[in-house]
Enzyme design. Structure first.
Site, mmCIF file in Angstrom:
data_model
loop_
_atom_site.group_PDB
_atom_site.id
_atom_site.type_symbol
_atom_site.label_atom_id
_atom_site.label_comp_id
_atom_site.label_asym_id
_atom_site.label_seq_id
_atom_site.Cartn_x
_atom_site.Cartn_y
_atom_site.Cartn_z
ATOM 1 N N ASP A 1 24.008 -5.014 -1.701
ATOM 2 C CA ASP A 1 24.208 -6.443 -1.979
ATOM 3 C C ASP A 1 25.230 -7.110 -1.045
ATOM 4 O O ASP A 1 25.790 -8.154 -1.379
ATOM 5 C CB ASP A 1 24.662 -6.642 -3.438
ATOM 6 C CG ASP A 1 23.698 -6.007 -4.418
ATOM 7 O OD1 ASP A 1 24.143 -5.509 -5.454
ATOM 8 O OD2 ASP A 1 22.489 -5.985 -4.102
HETATM 9 N N1 LIG Z 1 20.525 -0.097 0.580
HETATM 10 C C1 LIG Z 1 20.258 -1.104 -0.274
HETATM 11 N N2 LIG Z 1 19.322 -0.943 -1.239
HETATM 12 C C2 LIG Z 1 19.065 -1.978 -2.102
HETATM 13 C C3 LIG Z 1 19.790 -3.184 -2.021
HETATM 14 C C4 LIG Z 1 20.753 -3.335 -0.974
HETATM 15 O O1 LIG Z 1 21.393 -4.397 -0.815
HETATM 16 N N3 LIG Z 1 20.960 -2.279 -0.130
HETATM 17 N N4 LIG Z 1 19.578 -4.180 -2.982
HETATM 18 C C5 LIG Z 1 19.021 -3.626 -4.227
HETATM 19 C C6 LIG Z 1 18.735 -4.499 -5.414
HETATM 20 N N5 LIG Z 1 19.751 -4.272 -6.421
HETATM 21 C C7 LIG Z 1 20.377 -5.406 -6.818
HETATM 22 O O2 LIG Z 1 19.900 -6.509 -6.449
HETATM 23 C C8 LIG Z 1 20.026 -2.998 -7.010
HETATM 24 C C9 LIG Z 1 18.970 -2.119 -7.239
HETATM 25 C C10 LIG Z 1 19.214 -0.861 -7.803
HETATM 26 C C11 LIG Z 1 20.487 -0.471 -8.185
HETATM 27 C C12 LIG Z 1 20.673 0.885 -8.764
HETATM 28 O O3 LIG Z 1 21.766 1.260 -9.132
HETATM 29 N N6 LIG Z 1 19.546 1.640 -8.841
HETATM 30 C C13 LIG Z 1 19.542 3.067 -9.321
HETATM 31 C C14 LIG Z 1 18.282 3.371 -10.116
HETATM 32 C C15 LIG Z 1 18.096 2.361 -11.227
HETATM 33 C C16 LIG Z 1 16.753 2.632 -11.949
HETATM 34 O O4 LIG Z 1 16.131 3.691 -11.685
HETATM 35 O O5 LIG Z 1 16.369 1.764 -12.751
HETATM 36 C C17 LIG Z 1 19.506 3.984 -8.092
HETATM 37 O O6 LIG Z 1 18.890 3.582 -7.057
HETATM 38 O O7 LIG Z 1 20.009 5.116 -8.226
HETATM 39 C C18 LIG Z 1 21.548 -1.360 -7.959
HETATM 40 C C19 LIG Z 1 21.321 -2.624 -7.388
HETATM 41 C C20 LIG Z 1 17.726 -2.901 -3.879
HETATM 42 N N7 LIG Z 1 18.098 -1.811 -3.060
#
Ligand SMILES: Nc1nc2c(c(=O)[nH]1)N[C@@H](CN(C=O)c1ccc(C(=O)N[C@@H](CCC(=O)O)C(=O)O)cc1)CN2
Length: 293
Positions: free
Chosen positions: A237
């Protein structure tokens, strides 16, 4: 009355030139002279000189008739680009950009983009939709768009991202849109697709990064909620902001009401960002963007 039977000439082809370079005198003159000498007609031109970074940005929409082609333009403009150390691109403006949409469990932005593309409100061709769930397979199928279910776990994320990259290559995708795709993308993927992934974060960044921003906003007692469309980088983000939208909220709203109010705000911000990217109106300026809207 004279008989005027002008044969209808074929419409001129439309092009967009975008560039950034160290600012100095003569850039606009060099570009406009090149276009004039090449038989092109400038339809719209925007430019910005950033005094903080010393960089100059320009977007020119121009038309040209055969035998001008995008290949010939790219070959002949190279000398101008080299002389000013430009980072530049020339594209046909009348071709839809091929994009890939990604979604998890919240489908409002996906639904909005599918409809806007269908009615021609977005100059894009949706090459497919990727999801780590199957909730929206039927919706996507109703638009006759390929749906790719790519489940993701901590252990399978590398393989899942390899599948995504293969799809991007096979389908000649220029832009990946995270329409509430809730998986953190690896540093390597962000690097390989730098400047080609847009995410919609459901808060008015830089406030409330990370998970559950509406619940964070509710706890803080905000009077405005927002959404931010930004390019994706390895820093969650933190990528260059493209567009933001806000909505006023009262003191009695619940987190669930904020989620509901936020849906339209997220759709508006994301759709504008996708349209501007597809029209090649966004230039990267370090950690920020220049948007020639
Ligand atoms: N490298 C990046 N990846 C993503 C970004 C970014 O800016 N850089 N934006 C996100 C979107 N997002 C908030 O808008 C977000 C998505 C996912 C997570 C998170 O903690 N996901 C967990 C799994 C959650 C699940 O399985 O429901 C994880 O990936 O371990 C936080 C913020 C999209 N990706």
């Amino acid at each position: 009355m004279t008989n005027q039977s002008a044969s209808a000439a074929a419409p001129a082809d439309q092009y967009v030139l975008t560039l950034s370079c160290p600012d100095k005198q003569g850039i606009v003159h060099a570009v406009s002279s090149y276009l004039f000498m090449t038989g092109c007609n400038i339809e719209d031109s925007q430019q910005f000189g950033d005094h903080d970074t010393g960089l100059f940005f320009m977007r020119v929409h121009f038309s040209a008739e055969a035998p001008v082609t995008v290949e010939k333009l790219r070959a002949s403009f190279a000398a101008v680009g080299d002389s000013f150390h430009m980072d530049w691109q020339i594209h046909r403006a009348d071709e839809k950009m091929r994009i890939l949409l990604m979604v998890s469990k919240f489908g409002h932005c996906l639904n909005d983009l599918l409809f806007r593309a269908r009615i021609g409100a977005l100059p894009v061709e949706i090459a497919g939709v990727v999801s780590n769930h199957t909730d929206f397979e039927e919706l996507v199928g109703s638009y006759n768009i390929p749906f790719h279910h790519i489940p993701v776990t901590k252990d399978t994320k590398p393989e899942a991202e390899a599948q995504l990259l293969e799809l991007v290559r096979e389908e000649r995708v220029e832009l990946v849109v995270l329409a509430r795709y809730m998986q953190v993308l690896s540093d390597d993927l962000c690097k390989q697709l730098s400047g080609r992934i847009i995410n919609i974060h459901h808060s008015f960044l830089p406030s409330f990064k990370g998970a559950k921003p509406y619940h964070q906003a509710h706890a803080r007692g905000v009077k405005l909620i927002g959404a931010t469309a930004h390019y994706v980088t390895a820093d969650l983000d933190e990528g260059p902001i493209i567009e933001q939208e806000v909505e006023r909220v009262g003191h009695g709203v619940t987190p669930d009401q904020l989620v509901a109010i936020g849906r339209d705000v997220e759709c508006q911000a994301l759709a504008r960002a996708v349209k501007w990217h597809a029209e090649r109106r966004i230039l990267l300026n370090g950690r920020r963007t220049v948007v020639f809207a």
